[in-house]
Write an enzyme that holds these catalytic residues in place. Structure first.
Site, PDB file in Angstrom:
ATOM      1  N   LYS A   1      40.277  32.705  46.312  1.00 45.28           N
ATOM      2  CA  LYS A   1      41.128  33.731  45.695  1.00 45.28           C
ATOM      3  C   LYS A   1      42.251  33.084  44.883  1.00 45.28           C
ATOM      4  O   LYS A   1      42.542  33.502  43.759  1.00 45.28           O
ATOM      5  CB  LYS A   1      41.719  34.650  46.768  1.00 45.28           C
ATOM      6  CG  LYS A   1      40.697  35.551  47.426  1.00 45.28           C
ATOM      7  CD  LYS A   1      41.332  36.344  48.553  1.00 45.28           C
ATOM      8  CE  LYS A   1      40.311  37.225  49.251  1.00 45.28           C
ATOM      9  NZ  LYS A   1      40.912  38.019  50.348  1.00 45.28           N
TER      10      LYS A   1
ATOM     11  N   ALA B   1      45.589  34.808  50.612  1.00 51.60           N
ATOM     12  CA  ALA B   1      45.316  34.728  52.047  1.00 51.60           C
ATOM     13  C   ALA B   1      44.054  35.512  52.363  1.00 51.60           C
ATOM     14  O   ALA B   1      43.637  36.386  51.603  1.00 51.60           O
ATOM     15  CB  ALA B   1      46.501  35.278  52.844  1.00 51.60           C
ATOM     16  N   ASP B   2      43.466  35.173  53.503  1.00 51.34           N
ATOM     17  CA  ASP B   2      42.328  35.936  54.000  1.00 51.34           C
ATOM     18  C   ASP B   2      42.308  35.851  55.520  1.00 51.34           C
ATOM     19  O   ASP B   2      42.637  34.812  56.096  1.00 51.34           O
ATOM     20  CB  ASP B   2      41.004  35.420  53.440  1.00 51.34           C
ATOM     21  CG  ASP B   2      39.935  36.493  53.527  1.00 51.34           C
ATOM     22  OD1 ASP B   2      39.820  37.280  52.563  1.00 51.34           O
ATOM     23  OD2 ASP B   2      39.246  36.582  54.552  1.00 51.34           O
ATOM     24  N   THR B   3      41.939  36.950  56.143  1.00 49.41           N
ATOM     25  CA  THR B   3      41.919  37.038  57.601  1.00 49.41           C
ATOM     26  C   THR B   3      40.497  37.291  58.083  1.00 49.41           C
ATOM     27  O   THR B   3      39.800  38.159  57.553  1.00 49.41           O
ATOM     28  CB  THR B   3      42.857  38.160  58.080  1.00 49.41           C
ATOM     29  OG1 THR B   3      44.171  37.884  57.595  1.00 49.41           O
ATOM     30  CG2 THR B   3      42.885  38.262  59.591  1.00 49.41           C
TER      31      THR B   3
END
Length: 192
Positions: free
Chosen positions: A56, A72-74
Site C-alpha cells: 500500500k 497499515a494493514d491488520t
C-alpha cells in the site's frame, strides 16, 4: 526554514484517522491504495500484514514521490488460519464461533515510504475472547459492526465486551500501532 514533507495516509479507515488524531497527527491527504490482498501460498499472518502495508505504501508513494506515505494493514489469525474481512453474516458467525473462548493473534503491519525507502514494523497482539453464546453472536452479527473489519470484529466497538484479555498493543488491534508509527515517521524525517 525547511518545510516538512506532505504526510499521506494510504488508507480511508476512519479508525486510523482517529488514532492519528489522538496523538496530534493529521494527514495532509488521504489516498487509499487499492491492492490485491490475497495471501500468498504458505505466507504467515505476520508476513502478510507487513507485505500488505508495504505494498500500500509503495503504490501511494509512486503517485506522490515527494510525500511521506503511511500505510497499515491488520490481519487476524487463529494459529495459521487467517480471518479476513467477513463477506457475509454466515462467515462472521463462523469467525465468532471460532474465536469464542479462545486466544487469537492480531498482526498489524505499518509501513512508511519516503524518498524511495520503505520502513516497516509488525506488531503482534494476543487477544482472548470469552465464551460467546449463540444469542450474543446473533445479536452482534445483526448489529452490523463487523462489516469491513479483519476477523469480523472491531475491539473499539460492541465486540470490546467479548475481550477478556489483551497482551500487546490496543491501538494496533484497532488498526494502527501508535508507538511504532511515530518512530517510523521520525525515521523518515517527518515530525509533528
Amino acid at each position: 526554514m525547511s518545510t516538512r514533507p506532505e504526510l499521506v495516509l494510504a488508507s480511508a479507515s476512519p479508525r486510523r484517522i482517529e488514532l492519528l488524531a489522538l496523538i496530534g497527527i493529521k494527514p495532509d491527504r488521504i489516498d487509499p491504495a487499492d491492492i490485491d490482498e490475497t495471501p500468498q501460498r504458505d505466507e504467515t499472518p505476520s508476513r502478510l500484514a507487513v507485505r500488505l502495508a508495504r505494498s500500500k505504501a509503495e503504490v501511494v508513494a509512486a503517485r506522490s514521490p515527494a510525500a511521506v506515505v503511511l500505510a497499515a494493514d491488520t490481519v487476524v489469525a487463529v494459529g495459521r488460519r487467517l480471518l479476513e474481512k467477513a463477506a457475509d453474516e454466515a462467515e462472521v458467525t463462523r469467525f465468532l464461533t471460532l474465536l469464542s473462548g479462545r486466544n487469537h493473534r492480531v498482526f498489524t503491519g505499518v509501513a512508511v515510504a519516503h524518498e524511495g525507502k520503505v520502513r516497516t514494523r509488525v506488531v503482534d497482539t494476543r487477544v482472548s475472547f470469552k465464551v460467546l453464546s449463540p444469542g450474543e453472536i446473533a445479536d452482534y452479527v445483526a448489529g452490523g459492526d463487523w462489516r469491513g473489519k479483519a476477523g469480523g470484529y472491531g475491539i473499539q466497538g460492541p465486540a470490546g465486551a467479548f475481550v477478556t484479555r489483551i497482551v500487546g498493543s490496543y491501538p494496533a488491534v484497532m488498526g494502527l500501532p501508535l508507538f511504532e508509527t511515530v518512530n517510523l515517521l521520525a525515521g523518515a524525517g517527518w515530525r509533528k
